[in-house]
Design an enzyme around this catalytic site. Structure first.
Site, PDB file in Angstrom:
ATOM      1  N   ASN A   9      -5.414   0.689   1.240  1.00  0.00           N
ATOM      2  CA  ASN A   9      -4.880   1.384   2.290  1.00  0.00           C
ATOM      3  C   ASN A   9      -4.485   2.080   1.294  1.00  0.00           C
ATOM      4  O   ASN A   9      -3.153   2.306   1.021  1.00  0.00           O
ATOM      5  CB  ASN A   9      -4.880   0.698   3.004  1.00  0.00           C
ATOM      6  N   LYS A  11      -2.972   4.952   1.867  1.00  0.00           N
ATOM      7  CA  LYS A  11      -1.660   6.183   3.059  1.00  0.00           C
ATOM      8  C   LYS A  11      -1.930   7.836   2.800  1.00  0.00           C
ATOM      9  O   LYS A  11      -2.684   8.190   2.208  1.00  0.00           O
ATOM     10  CB  LYS A  11      -0.631   5.134   2.225  1.00  0.00           C
ATOM     11  N   HIS A  98      -0.776  -0.921  11.664  1.00  0.00           N
ATOM     12  CA  HIS A  98      -0.182  -0.977  10.495  1.00  0.00           C
ATOM     13  C   HIS A  98       1.115  -0.565  11.579  1.00  0.00           C
ATOM     14  O   HIS A  98       1.925   0.121  12.507  1.00  0.00           O
ATOM     15  CB  HIS A  98      -0.443   0.395   9.396  1.00  0.00           C
ATOM     16  N   GLU A 100       3.610   1.321   9.377  1.00  0.00           N
ATOM     17  CA  GLU A 100       4.453   2.391   9.442  1.00  0.00           C
ATOM     18  C   GLU A 100       3.445   2.786  10.582  1.00  0.00           C
ATOM     19  O   GLU A 100       4.309   3.808  11.093  1.00  0.00           O
ATOM     20  CB  GLU A 100       3.744   3.109   8.355  1.00  0.00           C
ATOM     21  N   GLU A 169       0.193  -8.758   7.755  1.00  0.00           N
ATOM     22  CA  GLU A 169       0.984  -8.159   7.374  1.00  0.00           C
ATOM     23  C   GLU A 169       2.697  -8.450   7.677  1.00  0.00           C
ATOM     24  O   GLU A 169       2.627  -7.229   8.849  1.00  0.00           O
ATOM     25  CB  GLU A 169       0.428  -6.789   7.229  1.00  0.00           C
ATOM     26  N   GLY A 175       5.247  -3.031   0.462  1.00  0.00           N
ATOM     27  CA  GLY A 175       5.813  -2.416  -0.833  1.00  0.00           C
ATOM     28  C   GLY A 175       6.603  -2.498  -0.817  1.00  0.00           C
ATOM     29  O   GLY A 175       7.900  -1.620  -1.449  1.00  0.00           O
ATOM     30  N   SER A 215       2.064  -6.337  -0.492  1.00  0.00           N
ATOM     31  CA  SER A 215       2.265  -6.544  -1.803  1.00  0.00           C
ATOM     32  C   SER A 215       1.603  -7.783  -2.916  1.00  0.00           C
ATOM     33  O   SER A 215       1.904  -8.478  -3.642  1.00  0.00           O
ATOM     34  CB  SER A 215       4.548  -6.941  -2.508  1.00  0.00           C
TER      35      SER A 215
HETATM   36  P1  PGA Z   1       1.664  -2.825   0.066  1.00  0.00           P
HETATM   37  O1  PGA Z   1       0.998  -2.389   1.164  1.00  0.00           O
HETATM   38  O2  PGA Z   1      -0.076  -3.572  -1.063  1.00  0.00           O
HETATM   39  O3  PGA Z   1       1.707  -1.622  -1.231  1.00  0.00           O
HETATM   40  O4  PGA Z   1       2.821  -3.823   0.236  1.00  0.00           O
HETATM   41  C1  PGA Z   1       0.123  -2.804   1.758  1.00  0.00           C
HETATM   42  C2  PGA Z   1       0.417  -2.026   3.564  1.00  0.00           C
HETATM   43  O5  PGA Z   1       1.061  -1.032   3.649  1.00  0.00           O
HETATM   44  O6  PGA Z   1      -1.060  -2.689   4.195  1.00  0.00           O
END
Ligand code: PGA
Length: 258
Positions: A9, A11, A98, A100, A169, A175, A215
């Site tokens: 992903n 982003k 997601h 976010e 998630e 992140g 992560s």
């Molecule tokens: P990350 O993001 O691997 O940077 O933690 C995962 C995601 O948001 O799908």
């Protein structure tokens, strides 16, 4: 029989089509020569790069997805992209709900549900994300939150196990560098599968891929992929570093082969 799905992903990255192209080529060069067996690789770039990345990955082992879609087919919805428009680029997947999108852009379970319906109707495979915040985990409501998100996001959905992917998630792990332990992620993914059984039926639940995200790194992937209920990973940060993403794919392949 479920496979392992490694989905990147991207982003809001990278900042130019040139860099997006370079990243794709770096990944492609390293994985196309491999026998990937039961490992499916997906990248989800920003929508503006989709046509370009789709062209670049034609006849390669990399599949492509979008990070969002809108549920209406057309009309006065400034700034949105319909499922048909995304499908028109040739992509196969779309990430929905997601965290976010939920926290920054106010997306609700009801919207995720409408988007999931729209994607399934037009033949895009939704990757529906669920997960608890730190506060919810600390107050002991992880299971209730995840189940509620799943029930609402999948309301009135009918799907077979091949057309739908779920990503667990935990918001606190996205992140942050902090991963959920493999055992706990496996437990929650198992809970999701049980609930899928109630919502969509047992045979669909057994076939549906459930990914872990938060992560994920080359150093964590092996343990994660060994878990019986985790069928892959949704990866943010590490999917932007070609060597890391490829190492994650290689380690997943090693688990599949072992
Ligand atoms: P990350 O993001 O691997 O940077 O933690 C995962 C995601 O948001 O799908």
């Amino acid at each position: 029989m479920r496979q392992k799905i490694i989905a990147g992903n991207w982003k809001l990255n990278p900042s130019s089509s040139k860099e997006a192209k370079e990243l794709t080529i770096q990944i492609k060069e390293k994985i196309d020569s491999k026998e990937l067996k039961k490992v499916v690789v997906i990248v989800s770039p920003p929508a503006i790069y989709l046509t370009q990345i789709k062209e670049l990955t034609e006849n390669s082992k990399i599949k492509t997805g979008a990070q969002n879609c809108y549920f209406e087919e057309k009309g006065a919805f400034t700034g949105e992209l319909s499922v048909a428009m995304l499908k028109d680029t040739g992509i196969e997947y779309v990430i929905l709900g997601h965290s976010e999108r939920r926290t920054i852009f106010g997306e609700t379970d009801e919207m995720v549900n409408k988007k999931t319906h729209a994607a399934l109707k037009k033949g895009l495979i939704p990757i529906v994300c669920v997960g608890e915040t730190l506060k919810e985990r600390e107050s002991g409501s992880t299971d209730a939150v995840v189940i509620s998100q799943l029930q609402k996001s999948l309301k009135d959905i009918s799907s077979n196990g091949k057309n739908l992917i779920i990503a667990y998630e935990p918001v606190w792990a996205i992140g942050t560098g902090e991963t959920c332990s493999s055992e706990e992620a496996n437990r929650v993914c198992g809970l999701i599968r049980e609930e899928l059984g109630r919502i969509l039926g047992l045979s669909v639940a057994v076939e549906t891929h459930i990914l872990y995200g938060g992560s994920v790194k080359p150093s964590t992937i092996t343990e994660q992929m060994k878990q019986s209920q985790i069928d892959g990973a949704l990866i943010g940060g590490a999917s932007l570093v070609a060597d890391d993403f490829v190492e994650i794919i290689e380690k997943t392949l090693a688990v599949v082969e072992s």
